[in-house]
Design an enzyme around this catalytic site. Structure first.
Site, PDB file in Angstrom:
ATOM      1  N   HIS A  79      -2.755  88.453  20.211  1.00 47.46           N
ATOM      2  CA  HIS A  79      -2.592  88.895  18.817  1.00 47.46           C
ATOM      3  C   HIS A  79      -3.839  89.629  18.319  1.00 47.46           C
ATOM      4  O   HIS A  79      -3.733  90.635  17.612  1.00 47.46           O
ATOM      5  CB  HIS A  79      -2.237  87.694  17.928  1.00 47.46           C
ATOM      6  CG  HIS A  79      -0.840  87.192  18.170  1.00 47.46           C
ATOM      7  ND1 HIS A  79      -0.540  85.880  18.492  1.00 47.46           N
ATOM      8  CD2 HIS A  79       0.346  87.849  18.172  1.00 47.46           C
ATOM      9  CE1 HIS A  79       0.767  85.749  18.670  1.00 47.46           C
ATOM     10  NE2 HIS A  79       1.333  86.934  18.479  1.00 47.46           N
ATOM     11  N   ASP A 155      17.705  95.393  13.378  1.00 42.59           N
ATOM     12  CA  ASP A 155      17.308  96.013  14.642  1.00 42.59           C
ATOM     13  C   ASP A 155      16.308  97.115  14.291  1.00 42.59           C
ATOM     14  O   ASP A 155      16.628  98.040  13.538  1.00 42.59           O
ATOM     15  CB  ASP A 155      18.544  96.604  15.343  1.00 42.59           C
ATOM     16  CG  ASP A 155      18.191  97.269  16.666  1.00 42.59           C
ATOM     17  OD1 ASP A 155      19.091  97.384  17.525  1.00 42.59           O
ATOM     18  OD2 ASP A 155      17.030  97.688  16.841  1.00 42.59           O
ATOM     19  N   ASP A 173       5.371  94.582  18.576  1.00 37.09           N
ATOM     20  CA  ASP A 173       5.240  93.282  19.260  1.00 37.09           C
ATOM     21  C   ASP A 173       6.633  92.806  19.627  1.00 37.09           C
ATOM     22  O   ASP A 173       7.172  91.852  19.065  1.00 37.09           O
ATOM     23  CB  ASP A 173       4.549  92.284  18.319  1.00 37.09           C
ATOM     24  CG  ASP A 173       4.462  90.892  18.933  1.00 37.09           C
ATOM     25  OD1 ASP A 173       4.478  89.896  18.179  1.00 37.09           O
ATOM     26  OD2 ASP A 173       4.436  90.798  20.175  1.00 37.09           O
ATOM     27  N   THR A 175       9.948  91.910  22.469  1.00 39.21           N
ATOM     28  CA  THR A 175      10.223  91.280  23.759  1.00 39.21           C
ATOM     29  C   THR A 175      10.192  92.378  24.823  1.00 39.21           C
ATOM     30  O   THR A 175       9.953  93.535  24.511  1.00 39.21           O
ATOM     31  CB  THR A 175      11.622  90.625  23.703  1.00 39.21           C
ATOM     32  OG1 THR A 175      12.534  91.543  23.070  1.00 39.21           O
ATOM     33  CG2 THR A 175      11.605  89.337  22.899  1.00 39.21           C
ATOM     34  N   PRO A 180      17.812  92.687  23.602  1.00 35.09           N
ATOM     35  CA  PRO A 180      17.611  93.388  22.320  1.00 35.09           C
ATOM     36  C   PRO A 180      16.357  94.257  22.291  1.00 35.09           C
ATOM     37  O   PRO A 180      16.296  95.224  21.538  1.00 35.09           O
ATOM     38  CB  PRO A 180      17.510  92.252  21.307  1.00 35.09           C
ATOM     39  CG  PRO A 180      17.161  91.027  22.085  1.00 35.09           C
ATOM     40  CD  PRO A 180      17.802  91.216  23.445  1.00 35.09           C
TER      41      PRO A 180
HETATM   42  N1  SAM Z   1       4.239  88.653  22.275  1.00 37.28           N
HETATM   43  C1  SAM Z   1       5.539  88.575  22.818  1.00 37.28           C
HETATM   44  C2  SAM Z   1       5.587  89.394  24.084  1.00 37.28           C
HETATM   45  O1  SAM Z   1       4.641  90.146  24.336  1.00 37.28           O
HETATM   46  O2  SAM Z   1       6.523  89.237  24.858  1.00 37.28           O
HETATM   47  C3  SAM Z   1       6.553  89.061  21.784  1.00 37.28           C
HETATM   48  C4  SAM Z   1       6.680  88.062  20.736  1.00 37.28           C
HETATM   49  S1  SAM Z   1       7.724  88.408  19.406  1.00 37.28           S
HETATM   50  C5  SAM Z   1       8.310  86.819  19.120  1.00 37.28           C
HETATM   51  C6  SAM Z   1       9.095  89.291  20.003  1.00 37.28           C
HETATM   52  C7  SAM Z   1      10.102  89.574  18.916  1.00 37.28           C
HETATM   53  O3  SAM Z   1      10.811  90.797  19.180  1.00 37.28           O
HETATM   54  C8  SAM Z   1      11.200  88.503  18.787  1.00 37.28           C
HETATM   55  O4  SAM Z   1      11.037  87.825  17.566  1.00 37.28           O
HETATM   56  C9  SAM Z   1      12.512  89.292  18.833  1.00 37.28           C
HETATM   57  O5  SAM Z   1      13.488  88.800  17.943  1.00 37.28           O
HETATM   58  C10 SAM Z   1      12.037  90.695  18.457  1.00 37.28           C
HETATM   59  N2  SAM Z   1      12.940  91.776  18.854  1.00 37.28           N
HETATM   60  C11 SAM Z   1      13.539  91.981  20.055  1.00 37.28           C
HETATM   61  N3  SAM Z   1      14.328  93.083  20.002  1.00 37.28           N
HETATM   62  C12 SAM Z   1      14.224  93.587  18.737  1.00 37.28           C
HETATM   63  C13 SAM Z   1      14.789  94.716  18.063  1.00 37.28           C
HETATM   64  N4  SAM Z   1      15.623  95.562  18.682  1.00 37.28           N
HETATM   65  N5  SAM Z   1      14.438  94.928  16.769  1.00 37.28           N
HETATM   66  C14 SAM Z   1      13.569  94.089  16.133  1.00 37.28           C
HETATM   67  N6  SAM Z   1      13.015  92.991  16.714  1.00 37.28           N
HETATM   68  C15 SAM Z   1      13.331  92.755  18.007  1.00 37.28           C
END
Ligand code: SAM
Length: 312
Positions: A79, A155, A173, A175, A180
């Site tokens: 972070h 999204d 940040d 996934t 998604p």
């Molecule tokens: N630090 C972590 C990593 O490097 O893998 C990521 C952590 S953060 C919790 C990831 C976030 O991305 C999740 O809360 C997930 O819901 C979000 N996410 C995934 N796809 C997304 C999309 N299309 N739009 C917005 N948020 C998304």
């Protein structure tokens, strides 16, 4: 009689001795596992398989779709490097867009910068935000309820198309590029983000573990290059992002070469005791190991399509 009692106790003890294990499922044939001393929460949300568990070494752990998102012990490395590298590079960052980041760790670090006037977070999954608030308050430290913060559940690839605001820094940040998160690694998404950046704006993104996720560098390199003049990476070791360095993507039109002394002076205004980030580490993080430089060079010569057909 005593023998039976001893045998039954032994069985009971051996049954008790095997705590559950959480196996990360990112790579075929190799990976990391965690003892789950307690499963705090588990749920299949509309978008992802979410689990929060306690581990004796790494504390509370959040995982989505079989992939570790953060652990209590090493999350500050990630972070801090995702936030302070772009925000301390920028002359005067006032507005930040956080893509994903539903656990609140990025917001926490963003709010350490006194120049910030507004931070918008867009996550697709309300459950991640709600469960992080409830079960992982040590990550967001109240950032979700801060008056400078606006949360949007959508999204992000659609949000950036419709958004009418502009930002000094965008921090993605997300996934990994599966499920998604896949759409957040496309050229179209990067182009839409670029349109939301102010002059001298900076875009950074989580870019995986290059030693293990070899095509992820190519993917973002090829998809960001059409939109930004300066596209590169920086790295840091995040122990539970298994497989070596974690890569962070950097993209901007302005070439940032900020002196360490200037970073030092800007850092002093944060009045924060950081766990990992220092101006020296900041500068060193852009020194990429040769295998990554070669990966990047090979991608420049060999378009992604041909490359990914080779790595299958
Ligand atoms: N630090 C972590 C990593 O490097 O893998 C990521 C952590 S953060 C919790 C990831 C976030 O991305 C999740 O809360 C997930 O819901 C979000 N996410 C995934 N796809 C997304 C999309 N299309 N739009 C917005 N948020 C998304």
């Amino acid at each position: 009689m005593f023998k039976n009692f001893a045998a039954m106790t032994l069985i009971a003890f051996s049954l008790q001795a095997e705590p559950a294990q959480y196996q990360e499922t990112l790579y075929p044939g190799w990976g990391q596992w965690f003892t789950e001393s307690e499963i705090i929460f588990q749920k299949k949300t509309d978008f992802q398989d979410l689990v929060i568990f306690q581990n004796p070494l790494f504390g509370k752990v959040l995982a989505l779709d079989g992939v570790i998102q953060h652990t209590q012990i090493d999350e500050p490395v990630y972070h801090e490097m995702m936030v302070h590298v772009p925000l301390l590079s920028h002359d005067n960052p006032q507005t930040v867009l956080v893509i994903g980041g539903g656990d609140g760790g990025i917001l926490r670090e963003v709010l350490k910068h006194p120049s910030i006037e507004k931070a918008v977070l867009v996550d697709i999954d309300q459950c991640v935000v709600d469960l992080s608030k409830e079960h992982l308050p040590h990550i967001s430290k109240g950032a979700f309820d801060h008056p400078k913060v606006h949360i949007v559940i959508q999204d992000a690839s659609l949000f950036v198309k419709e958004c009418k605001e502009s930002f000094d820094v965008i921090i993605c940040d997300s996934t990994d590029p599966i499920g998604p998160g896949e759409v957040l690694f496309t050229s179209e998404f990067y182009g839409d983000c670029k349109k939301l950046l102010n002059k001298n704006g900076i875009f950074v993104n989580q870019n995986g573990v290059p030693f293990m996720q070899q095509t992820e560098l190519a993917l973002t390199m090829n998809n960001r290059k059409p939109h930004f003049k300066h596209v590169t990476f920086y790295v840091a070791p995040v122990p539970t992002y298994a497989g070596g360095h974690m890569a962070f993507g950097w993209a901007s039109d302005k070439r940032y070469r900020v002196a360490e002394a200037v970073l030092e002076e800007r850092l002093s205004k944060l009045n924060a005791d950081l766990f990992y980030y220092t101006p020296e580490v900041h500068k060193a993080a852009f020194a990429l190991p040769n295998f990554m430089r070669k990966q990047i060079a090979s991608f420049e010569m060999e378009p992604l399509a041909k490359l990914s057909s080779r790595s299958k």
